[in-house]
Design a protein around this motif. Structure first.
Motif, PDB file in Angstrom:
ATOM      1  N   THR A  37     -13.590  -0.656   5.439  1.00  0.00           N
ATOM      2  CA  THR A  37     -11.778  -0.249   4.172  1.00  0.00           C
ATOM      3  C   THR A  37     -10.996  -2.392   5.521  1.00  0.00           C
ATOM      4  OG1 THR A  37     -10.583   0.970   5.398  1.00  0.00           O
ATOM      5  CG2 THR A  37     -11.499   1.799   3.854  1.00  0.00           C
ATOM      6  N   ALA A  79     -12.145  -5.115  -4.403  1.00  0.00           N
ATOM      7  CA  ALA A  79     -11.935  -5.065  -3.092  1.00  0.00           C
ATOM      8  C   ALA A  79     -12.350  -3.304  -3.114  1.00  0.00           C
ATOM      9  CB  ALA A  79     -10.539  -4.009  -3.558  1.00  0.00           C
ATOM     10  N   GLY A  99      -9.259  -5.351   5.258  1.00  0.00           N
ATOM     11  CA  GLY A  99      -9.186  -6.376   4.859  1.00  0.00           C
ATOM     12  C   GLY A  99      -9.889  -5.898   2.623  1.00  0.00           C
ATOM     13  N   ALA A 100      -9.240  -4.932   2.707  1.00  0.00           N
ATOM     14  CA  ALA A 100      -9.514  -4.123   1.622  1.00  0.00           C
ATOM     15  C   ALA A 100      -8.303  -4.754   0.502  1.00  0.00           C
ATOM     16  CB  ALA A 100      -9.773  -2.727   0.968  1.00  0.00           C
ATOM     17  N   GLY A 101      -7.324  -4.614   0.784  1.00  0.00           N
ATOM     18  CA  GLY A 101      -6.000  -4.039   0.529  1.00  0.00           C
ATOM     19  C   GLY A 101      -5.533  -6.464   0.799  1.00  0.00           C
ATOM     20  N   GLY A 119      -7.636   4.259  -6.005  1.00  0.00           N
ATOM     21  CA  GLY A 119      -7.162   3.362  -6.911  1.00  0.00           C
ATOM     22  C   GLY A 119      -5.511   2.530  -6.967  1.00  0.00           C
ATOM     23  N   VAL A 168     -17.357   3.532  -3.878  1.00  0.00           N
ATOM     24  CA  VAL A 168     -18.742   3.289  -3.173  1.00  0.00           C
ATOM     25  C   VAL A 168     -18.593   4.259  -2.265  1.00  0.00           C
ATOM     26  CG1 VAL A 168     -18.421   1.384  -4.198  1.00  0.00           C
ATOM     27  CG2 VAL A 168     -16.871   1.641  -2.540  1.00  0.00           C
ATOM     28  N   ILE A 172     -13.206   2.163  -8.217  1.00  0.00           N
ATOM     29  CA  ILE A 172     -14.677   2.434  -7.953  1.00  0.00           C
ATOM     30  C   ILE A 172     -15.663   3.350  -7.050  1.00  0.00           C
ATOM     31  CG2 ILE A 172     -16.743   1.039  -8.502  1.00  0.00           C
ATOM     32  CD1 ILE A 172     -14.636  -0.972  -9.912  1.00  0.00           C
ATOM     33  N   ASN A 210       0.517  -0.983  -0.137  1.00  0.00           N
ATOM     34  CA  ASN A 210       0.380  -0.316  -0.115  1.00  0.00           C
ATOM     35  C   ASN A 210       1.093   1.216  -0.342  1.00  0.00           C
ATOM     36  OD1 ASN A 210       1.134   0.372   2.359  1.00  0.00           O
ATOM     37  ND2 ASN A 210      -1.105  -0.352   3.722  1.00  0.00           N
ATOM     38  N   THR A 253      -1.080   0.294  -4.206  1.00  0.00           N
ATOM     39  CA  THR A 253      -2.224   0.428  -3.863  1.00  0.00           C
ATOM     40  C   THR A 253      -2.641   1.634  -2.916  1.00  0.00           C
ATOM     41  OG1 THR A 253      -2.340  -1.122  -1.500  1.00  0.00           O
ATOM     42  CG2 THR A 253      -3.447  -1.953  -3.958  1.00  0.00           C
ATOM     43  N   LEU A 254      -3.697   2.694  -3.535  1.00  0.00           N
ATOM     44  CA  LEU A 254      -3.385   3.243  -3.122  1.00  0.00           C
ATOM     45  C   LEU A 254      -4.866   3.725  -2.568  1.00  0.00           C
ATOM     46  CD1 LEU A 254      -1.953   5.852  -6.434  1.00  0.00           C
ATOM     47  CD2 LEU A 254      -1.137   5.678  -4.486  1.00  0.00           C
ATOM     48  N   GLY A 255      -5.906   2.681  -1.678  1.00  0.00           N
ATOM     49  CA  GLY A 255      -7.181   3.048  -1.367  1.00  0.00           C
ATOM     50  C   GLY A 255      -8.117   4.143  -2.529  1.00  0.00           C
ATOM     51  N   SER A 256      -8.704   4.865  -1.810  1.00  0.00           N
ATOM     52  CA  SER A 256     -10.053   5.331  -2.431  1.00  0.00           C
ATOM     53  C   SER A 256      -9.385   5.562  -3.264  1.00  0.00           C
ATOM     54  CB  SER A 256     -10.664   6.472  -1.880  1.00  0.00           C
ATOM     55  OG  SER A 256     -10.359   7.148  -1.923  1.00  0.00           O
TER      56      SER A 256
HETATM   57  P1  ATP Z   1      -6.225  -2.632   4.501  1.00  0.00           P
HETATM   58  O1  ATP Z   1      -5.330  -2.691   5.241  1.00  0.00           O
HETATM   59  O2  ATP Z   1      -7.967  -1.931   4.733  1.00  0.00           O
HETATM   60  O3  ATP Z   1      -7.141  -3.922   4.378  1.00  0.00           O
HETATM   61  P2  ATP Z   1      -4.155  -1.624   2.054  1.00  0.00           P
HETATM   62  O4  ATP Z   1      -4.259  -0.128   2.673  1.00  0.00           O
HETATM   63  O5  ATP Z   1      -3.585  -2.614   1.809  1.00  0.00           O
HETATM   64  O6  ATP Z   1      -6.601  -2.117   2.757  1.00  0.00           O
HETATM   65  P3  ATP Z   1      -6.151  -0.075   0.091  1.00  0.00           P
HETATM   66  O7  ATP Z   1      -4.826   0.467  -0.346  1.00  0.00           O
HETATM   67  O8  ATP Z   1      -6.225   0.570   1.440  1.00  0.00           O
HETATM   68  O9  ATP Z   1      -5.252  -1.282   0.609  1.00  0.00           O
HETATM   69  O10 ATP Z   1      -7.164  -0.427  -1.101  1.00  0.00           O
HETATM   70  C1  ATP Z   1      -6.729  -1.727  -1.752  1.00  0.00           C
HETATM   71  C2  ATP Z   1      -7.839  -1.399  -2.576  1.00  0.00           C
HETATM   72  O11 ATP Z   1      -8.551  -1.340  -2.090  1.00  0.00           O
HETATM   73  C3  ATP Z   1      -7.336  -0.312  -3.952  1.00  0.00           C
HETATM   74  O12 ATP Z   1      -5.941  -0.247  -4.521  1.00  0.00           O
HETATM   75  C4  ATP Z   1      -9.214   0.181  -3.791  1.00  0.00           C
HETATM   76  O13 ATP Z   1      -9.281  -0.514  -6.051  1.00  0.00           O
HETATM   77  C5  ATP Z   1     -10.509  -0.407  -3.148  1.00  0.00           C
HETATM   78  N1  ATP Z   1     -10.297   0.702  -2.325  1.00  0.00           N
HETATM   79  C6  ATP Z   1      -9.918   0.844  -0.925  1.00  0.00           C
HETATM   80  N2  ATP Z   1      -9.969   1.974  -0.853  1.00  0.00           N
HETATM   81  C7  ATP Z   1     -11.549   1.642  -1.273  1.00  0.00           C
HETATM   82  C8  ATP Z   1     -12.682   3.184  -0.942  1.00  0.00           C
HETATM   83  N3  ATP Z   1     -13.011   4.189  -0.276  1.00  0.00           N
HETATM   84  N4  ATP Z   1     -13.156   3.144  -2.367  1.00  0.00           N
HETATM   85  C9  ATP Z   1     -13.194   2.347  -3.170  1.00  0.00           C
HETATM   86  N5  ATP Z   1     -12.089   1.073  -3.797  1.00  0.00           N
HETATM   87  C10 ATP Z   1     -11.334   1.426  -2.260  1.00  0.00           C
END
Ligand code: ATP
Length: 290
Positions: free
Chosen positions: A234, A266, A236-238, A210, A229, A227, A179, A205-208
């Motif tokens: 959040t 995600a 488990g998104a990663g 992309g 939403v 996308i 991330n 990965t860049l959170g919201s």
């Molecule tokens: P986590 O530790 O919360 O599981 P992370 O920090 O490893 O997450 P993120 O970069 O936050 O990973 O998110 C992973 C992917 O999830 C992003 O690349 C994006 O595709 C999707 N995502 C995260 N947040 C959002 C959001 N608010 N809206 C839409 N997609 C999101």
């Protein structure tokens, strides 16, 4: 083709509390729920939901059978999960009325893996298969070496971040998934930004916002927007993103197709409360009509 995932299996023990406990305070919890968690489990479930064949390599300890059963129920091949003496990995999570949390993590069985047993599990793999791992077990370097000897596609999700661990396996991996915070930490430790790291494919990965895919050998960077939403949770998104990405590649999709699939999965995940139990499947993605 099969995804072999060396990863953690944790019980997430979630306690609702009126406020987070102060030092020395004894506090009664108003509710308790037990969930399957751990980055490893989450990624195995995500890859299985993306219709990949998934073999999980890991360990549970005392009382961990229910987690193995849950993984099996979710379509993960659990034959390479061993039971060791001592406690299973678990996280004691206190959540207050404002949604603030405090987490106490005990690795337990997750860091009691025998490198020989991991090599044994990977002996059934071929160069058509993928090897995925994170940073919540022991024996990552030995396992990556064994996977490399078999010519597998090796993907490392460098979380929780540890600069030494990343640098230790960097020469062996084909793809690094990080991330934004982890990418900055790696740059601080190595002096190298993602495009200059010695790994063929890097996904930040860049959170919201992309994600950005760095194809370092071609010097190219491709942005995949998230996308839109309304996020609920959040967590488990990663893990969902990485599990889907690896599953897509293992199933023979292109990198771009796999990134698109991971982005959709995600996005659905952030609209749901919970972790492994609520990771979307391909039908959910189809129904979402993104
Ligand atoms: P986590 O530790 O919360 O599981 P992370 O920090 O490893 O997450 P993120 O970069 O936050 O990973 O998110 C992973 C992917 O999830 C992003 O690349 C994006 O595709 C999707 N995502 C995260 N947040 C959002 C959001 N608010 N809206 C839409 N997609 C999101």
């Amino acid at each position: 083709m099969t995804v072999f995932n060396l990863g953690s299996i944790n019980a997430d023990l979630v306690y609702r509390v009126p406020h987070l406990p102060e030092p020395g305070e004894t506090l009664a919890s108003t509710s308790f729920t037990r969930f399957l968690g751990g980055k490893g489990s989450n990624m195995s479930v995500a890859a299985a939901r993306a219709a990949a064949r998934v073999v999980h390599i890991g360990a549970v300890g005392h009382g961990g059978d229910w987690m193995v059963d849950r993984l099996t129920e979710y379509g993960v091949d659990t034959r390479e999960i061993v039971t060791v003496s001592g406690e299973s990995g678990h996280a004691v999570i206190a959540v207050d009325d404002h949604g603030e949390n405090s987490i106490l993590l005990f690795h337990g069985a997750n860091t009691c893996l025998d490198p020989e047993e991991i090599s044994g599990a990977l002996a059934q793999a071929t160069a058509e298969d993928s090897f995925l791992f994170q940073n919540e077990t022991n024996a990552q370097r030995e396992a990556a070496e064994a996977a490399s000897l078999r010519g597998m596609r090796i993907i490392y999700a460098a979380a929780p971040f540890d600069a030494d661990a990343v640098q230790d396996v960097m020469p062996l991996i084909d793809m690094l998934v990080l991330n934004e915070v982890e990418a900055a930490q790696l740059e601080e430790a190595t002096g190298l930004s993602p495009e200059n790291l010695p790994v063929k494919d890097i996904v930040v990965t860049l959170g919201s916002k992309g994600c950005r895919w760095y194809e370092t050998d071609k010097g190219e960077q491709i942005d995949v927007p998230a996308i839109q939403v309304d996020p609920v949770d959040t967590t488990g998104a990663g893990d969902t993103f990485t599990g889907y990405l690896v599953a897509g590649l293992d199933r023979g999709f292109s990198m771009r197709q796999s990134l698109d699939l991971a982005t959709k999965a995600a996005a659905i995940m952030v609209t749901r409360q919970g972790t492994a139990d609520v990771i979307p499947d391909l039908k959910d993605i189809e129904d979402a009509r993104f």
